[in-house]
Design a protein around this motif. Structure first.
Motif, PDB file in Angstrom:
ATOM      1  N   ASP A 253       0.851  -1.184   0.000  1.00 27.49           N
ATOM      2  CA  ASP A 253       0.000   0.000   0.000  1.00 27.49           C
ATOM      3  C   ASP A 253       0.885   1.232   0.000  1.00 27.49           C
ATOM      4  N   MET A 254       0.642   2.120  -0.935  1.00 25.14           N
ATOM      5  CA  MET A 254       1.381   3.370  -0.945  1.00 25.14           C
ATOM      6  C   MET A 254       0.429   4.533  -1.216  1.00 25.14           C
ATOM      7  N   LEU A 255       0.846   5.689  -0.773  1.00 19.00           N
ATOM      8  CA  LEU A 255       0.061   6.909  -0.924  1.00 19.00           C
ATOM      9  C   LEU A 255       0.912   7.914  -1.683  1.00 19.00           C
TER      10      LEU A 255
ATOM     11  N   GLY B 152     -11.756  -2.796  -7.634  1.00 17.22           N
ATOM     12  CA  GLY B 152     -13.203  -2.762  -7.525  1.00 17.22           C
ATOM     13  C   GLY B 152     -13.753  -1.845  -6.455  1.00 17.22           C
ATOM     14  N   ASP B 153     -12.957  -1.575  -5.399  1.00 16.76           N
ATOM     15  CA  ASP B 153     -13.502  -0.726  -4.345  1.00 16.76           C
ATOM     16  C   ASP B 153     -13.415   0.748  -4.714  1.00 16.76           C
ATOM     17  N   GLY B 154     -12.785   1.057  -5.845  1.00 21.73           N
ATOM     18  CA  GLY B 154     -12.810   2.412  -6.371  1.00 21.73           C
ATOM     19  C   GLY B 154     -12.051   3.436  -5.572  1.00 21.73           C
ATOM     20  N   GLN B 155     -11.012   3.015  -4.838  1.00 25.12           N
ATOM     21  CA  GLN B 155     -10.236   3.954  -4.031  1.00 25.12           C
ATOM     22  C   GLN B 155      -8.755   3.969  -4.387  1.00 25.12           C
ATOM     23  N   VAL B 156      -8.300   3.008  -5.152  1.00 24.36           N
ATOM     24  CA  VAL B 156      -6.882   2.895  -5.465  1.00 24.36           C
ATOM     25  C   VAL B 156      -6.704   2.467  -6.910  1.00 24.36           C
ATOM     26  N   VAL B 157      -5.492   2.671  -7.409  1.00 27.61           N
ATOM     27  CA  VAL B 157      -5.065   2.091  -8.673  1.00 27.61           C
ATOM     28  C   VAL B 157      -4.114   0.949  -8.344  1.00 27.61           C
ATOM     29  N   VAL B 158      -4.271  -0.172  -9.027  1.00 23.66           N
ATOM     30  CA  VAL B 158      -3.503  -1.373  -8.707  1.00 23.66           C
ATOM     31  C   VAL B 158      -2.588  -1.737  -9.864  1.00 23.66           C
ATOM     32  N   ILE B 159      -1.332  -1.980  -9.553  1.00 25.94           N
ATOM     33  CA  ILE B 159      -0.394  -2.537 -10.529  1.00 25.94           C
ATOM     34  C   ILE B 159      -0.073  -3.956 -10.085  1.00 25.94           C
ATOM     35  N   THR B 160      -0.335  -4.915 -10.967  1.00 25.31           N
ATOM     36  CA  THR B 160      -0.108  -6.314 -10.644  1.00 25.31           C
ATOM     37  C   THR B 160       1.221  -6.770 -11.231  1.00 25.31           C
ATOM     38  N   PHE B 161       2.115  -7.214 -10.350  1.00 21.88           N
ATOM     39  CA  PHE B 161       3.394  -7.768 -10.768  1.00 21.88           C
ATOM     40  C   PHE B 161       3.331  -9.290 -10.668  1.00 21.88           C
TER      41      PHE B 161
ATOM     42  N   TYR C 271       3.065 -10.040  -6.477  1.00 24.86           N
ATOM     43  CA  TYR C 271       2.374  -9.161  -5.539  1.00 24.86           C
ATOM     44  C   TYR C 271       1.829  -7.954  -6.286  1.00 24.86           C
ATOM     45  N   GLU C 272       1.002  -7.207  -5.603  1.00 29.37           N
ATOM     46  CA  GLU C 272       0.375  -6.035  -6.187  1.00 29.37           C
ATOM     47  C   GLU C 272       0.785  -4.783  -5.427  1.00 29.37           C
ATOM     48  N   VAL C 273       0.814  -3.676  -6.138  1.00 30.09           N
ATOM     49  CA  VAL C 273       1.027  -2.382  -5.508  1.00 30.09           C
ATOM     50  C   VAL C 273      -0.270  -1.597  -5.642  1.00 30.09           C
ATOM     51  N   GLU C 274      -0.797  -1.154  -4.515  1.00 30.29           N
ATOM     52  CA  GLU C 274      -2.028  -0.373  -4.502  1.00 30.29           C
ATOM     53  C   GLU C 274      -1.670   1.079  -4.218  1.00 30.29           C
ATOM     54  N   ILE C 275      -1.914   1.943  -5.215  1.00 31.73           N
ATOM     55  CA  ILE C 275      -1.558   3.351  -5.097  1.00 31.73           C
ATOM     56  C   ILE C 275      -2.808   4.162  -4.808  1.00 31.73           C
ATOM     57  N   CYS C 276      -2.780   4.865  -3.698  1.00 38.07           N
ATOM     58  CA  CYS C 276      -3.896   5.732  -3.313  1.00 38.07           C
ATOM     59  C   CYS C 276      -3.484   7.183  -3.579  1.00 38.07           C
ATOM     60  N   PRO C 277      -4.045   7.838  -4.600  1.00 38.85           N
ATOM     61  CA  PRO C 277      -3.756   9.262  -4.804  1.00 38.85           C
ATOM     62  C   PRO C 277      -4.465  10.076  -3.731  1.00 38.85           C
ATOM     63  N   ALA C 278      -3.806  11.081  -3.192  1.00 39.19           N
ATOM     64  CA  ALA C 278      -4.373  11.797  -2.047  1.00 39.19           C
ATOM     65  C   ALA C 278      -3.925  13.247  -2.050  1.00 39.19           C
TER      66      ALA C 278
END
Length: 449
Positions: free
Chosen positions: A66-68, A111-120, A123-130
């Motif tokens: 998880d990153m912001l 699907g939850d509409g809060q992050v952009v996901v990059i699938t490696f 593992y996945e990186v979930e980026i939350c723009p804020a």
């Protein structure tokens, strides 16, 4: 000897891919800085690792980072005044910018509409723009239900976790990690922030454990599982460490699972014959067993059958990071007629006779519900136990790829179980076990021919 096993187990939970995670974090941060900050090539500015990685409580096998990333204030004004769902448009914009760097990876809006996901690959990186607020908290987009803005305060949570790690000489971190190992081993969904929050609250309720050492871990976990099993089932949320934001857990499965864990270890002492067997049942097969104990306690049973060594463990085949609910059930048939469901038989303590056909099937698969287009695989494990299984050389225990159903037949007495696993991106993200069954005269299975 037990203290050394706890210490060795904690060491085995340390992340083994941190360098790769850091590289991905820097690359993503650089790409977004180039996109939103006039071509800046900084690999650190405006980016934060949050979640378990930020709180330093993640364990080996973690399947998501998880990153912001903090965007310029002008972007908030642009999308707040957007006609329509501005939050969704913002996520799509971030997604478009990330595609410039990761054209070969699958980049999707989750699907939850809060992050952009990059699938490696694993593992996945979930980026939350804020957007940063004056008080140090952040506003982030939620594109659900037409779109809205939400608030989060992860840096305060990270700060409180760092304080507790230092205050307890790292043992806060180690306990949080072992609870994650327990969750992954048993196979139930429990968020990392809730784990860290409840362990944090436990240390405040039992301040004597602030000076805990590995020698104290057995009584500590007895008290910790007691604390977890006594949580209020009617409670909707807990206040997060540091930020005190609400942390929800809809099912609160951890309460009943903690009760079972407590019952397994409540009477254990360092002299107990079943000490390491029970600790492995709680924390998984990777919990270290001293060589002298292994020879004394396990070898006599293991060598009574060649098939005793054929049992496979999902931890040895895939990373395990349980993030979704999975529930399996079993239909029982006699002479071609349906006579009931296995979990109900167990609940009612009914005796199951031989020569019954069993159809195990997936009743709930949360991963499929949340990721309908994402590929995944199903694996099954059937394990027979008991003297009859040993005598017949039919312990089984191999993990095999299958589909949503698994057919078996009851054929002889013993204590047995069936497990099912959901594998996505080479990670076990969900698992469930059903005893077959725990009754006075249980039975084993053989594959339906």
């Amino acid at each position: 000897m037990l203290a050394e096993s706890f210490e060795e187990f904690v060491e085995s939970l340390e992340l083994d891919n941190l360098d790769d995670i850091n590289t991905k974090f820097k690359t993503i941060t650089k790409r977004l800085n180039m996109s939103y900050y006039d071509g800046s090539t900084s690999e650190e500015d405006h980016g934060y690792k949050v979640g378990s990685l930020g709180r330093q409580t993640a364990i080996r096998g973690i399947s998501d980072m998880d990153m912001l990333f903090v965007l310029p204030e002008s972007k908030y004004e642009q999308y707040d005044n957007y006609e329509g769902n501005g939050q969704s448009a913002l996520l799509q914009d971030v997604k478009k910018e990330l595609r410039k760097r990761y054209s070969n990876e699958k980049v999707i809006v989750r699907g939850d509409g809060q992050v952009v996901v990059i699938t490696f690959s694993n593992y996945e990186v979930e980026i939350c723009p804020a957007f940063e607020n004056d008080d140090g908290s952040f506003t982030y987009p939620d594109s659900n239900e037409g779109g809205k803005w939400k608030r989060t305060d992860p840096l305060v949570e990270i700060g409180e976790s760092e304080y507790m790690i230092d205050h307890t000489h790292n043992h806060f971190k180690y306990i949080c990690q072992m609870i994650r190992a327990w969750k992954n081993n048993i196979g139930f969904k429990m968020g990392g922030l809730l784990i860290d929050t409840l362990v944090h609250r436990f240390f405040h309720k039992y301040p004597a454990y602030v000076t805990v050492t590995y020698e104290d871990y057995l009584p500590l976990f007895k008290d910790l599982f007691t604390y977890l099993k006594e949580q209020n089932k009617e409670q909707n949320y807990w206040r997060a460490l540091g930020s005190r934001q609400p942390v929800y857990d809809k099912h609160k499965t951890f309460i009943s699972k903690a009760k079972k864990a407590y019952n397994k270890i409540k009477d254990l002492t360092e002299e107990s014959e079943e000490l390491y067997e029970k600790l492995q049942e709680v924390f998984g097969v990777r919990f270290p067993v001293p060589e002298t104990v292994a020879k004394a306690e396990f070898s006599s049973y293991a060598h009574r059958s060649a098939s005793a060594t054929t049992e496979q463990f999902i931890e040895h085949l895939f990373q395990v990071d349980i993030r979704y609910n999975l529930k399996i059930e079993c239909e029982i048939k006699a002479n071609g007629f349906r006579v009931g469901l296995l979990r109900r038989f167990i609940r009612d303590k009914k005796r199951l006779p031989l020569s019954r056909k069993l159809r195990f099937y997936i009743e709930e698969n949360e991963f499929e519900e949340k990721h309908r287009d994402a590929p995944y695989h199903i694996y099954w494990k059937v394990r027979n136990r008991g003297t009859e299984a040993v005598r017949r050389n039919c312990l089984r225990g191999e993990i095999e790829k299958g589909n949503s159903e698994q057919e078996e037949v009851t054929s002889f007495n013993g204590e047995h179980f069936v497990e099912c696993y959901i594998i996505s991106n080479d990670v076990c993200v969900a698992r469930d076990t059903i005893e077959v069954p725990i009754l006075e005269t249980p039975f084993p299975m053989k594959v339906q021919s």
